[in-house]
Design a protein around this motif. Sequence first.
Motif, mmCIF file in Angstrom:
data_model
loop_
_atom_site.group_PDB
_atom_site.id
_atom_site.type_symbol
_atom_site.label_atom_id
_atom_site.label_comp_id
_atom_site.label_asym_id
_atom_site.label_seq_id
_atom_site.Cartn_x
_atom_site.Cartn_y
_atom_site.Cartn_z
ATOM 1 N N ILE A 17 45.109 31.629 38.220
ATOM 2 C CA ILE A 17 45.108 32.106 39.668
ATOM 3 C C ILE A 17 43.949 33.149 39.594
ATOM 4 O O ILE A 17 44.323 34.381 39.166
ATOM 5 C CB ILE A 17 46.365 32.262 40.351
ATOM 6 N N LYS A 19 42.280 35.924 41.823
ATOM 7 C CA LYS A 19 42.626 36.735 43.056
ATOM 8 C C LYS A 19 41.217 37.693 43.180
ATOM 9 O O LYS A 19 40.548 38.350 42.233
ATOM 10 C CB LYS A 19 43.739 37.758 43.006
ATOM 11 N N GLU A 27 43.470 40.072 50.382
ATOM 12 C CA GLU A 27 43.155 39.258 49.208
ATOM 13 C C GLU A 27 43.165 37.790 49.269
ATOM 14 O O GLU A 27 43.936 37.330 49.991
ATOM 15 C CB GLU A 27 44.247 39.642 48.166
ATOM 16 N N SER A 29 42.732 34.041 46.958
ATOM 17 C CA SER A 29 43.079 33.537 45.682
ATOM 18 C C SER A 29 42.607 32.037 45.640
ATOM 19 O O SER A 29 42.435 31.232 46.476
ATOM 20 C CB SER A 29 44.502 33.753 45.187
ATOM 21 N N GLU A 31 43.083 28.746 42.563
ATOM 22 C CA GLU A 31 43.530 28.345 41.327
ATOM 23 C C GLU A 31 42.515 27.482 40.824
ATOM 24 O O GLU A 31 41.954 26.512 41.210
ATOM 25 C CB GLU A 31 44.936 27.416 41.461
ATOM 26 N N THR A 116 37.459 36.411 35.013
ATOM 27 C CA THR A 116 38.712 35.882 34.430
ATOM 28 C C THR A 116 38.582 34.906 33.255
ATOM 29 O O THR A 116 39.218 35.016 32.400
ATOM 30 C CB THR A 116 39.494 35.177 35.792
ATOM 31 N N ASN A 128 44.695 39.024 36.206
ATOM 32 C CA ASN A 128 43.385 39.397 36.505
ATOM 33 C C ASN A 128 42.911 40.848 36.337
ATOM 34 O O ASN A 128 43.699 41.632 36.373
ATOM 35 C CB ASN A 128 43.027 38.854 38.007
#
Length: 128
Positions: A17, A19, A27, A29, A31, A116, A128
């Motif tokens: 995930i 972010k 924020e 996000s 996936e 990431t 993250n």
Amino acid sequence: MASKITLGKRPKNFKRIVKFQLLEGGEGSIECSYKYRTRSEFGAFIDKVVEAAGATNKPEGEKFSMAELMERTAGQNAAYIMDVIDGWNLDEELTHANVQQLSDEFPAAAAAIMETYRAAITEGRLGN
């Protein structure tokens, strides 16, 4: 209890995930399902990215800079992301055009997706 590992049984992909900060605050996000590469394979992948960006033609003694590479390849973020993910949980289909739109509208998302992946492959980090 820790999971037992078996060498030579590599996954096809892995999920994280991702972010990132939204421009208006808050924020966001996404996936992402990332393509698995070993550290060696990731190194070869980055070598190709660096070569395509012309970052290998540096004057003698000048050091490589990942920040400079990302700046030089800003227009190629969509191609990079398409090379490292094979799925996401957005309503839009994972296509080059949609990844380019994401990169244009949410630059922090594109940067977070790339970072990431780098961290997961080179450091094995979960967060993250």
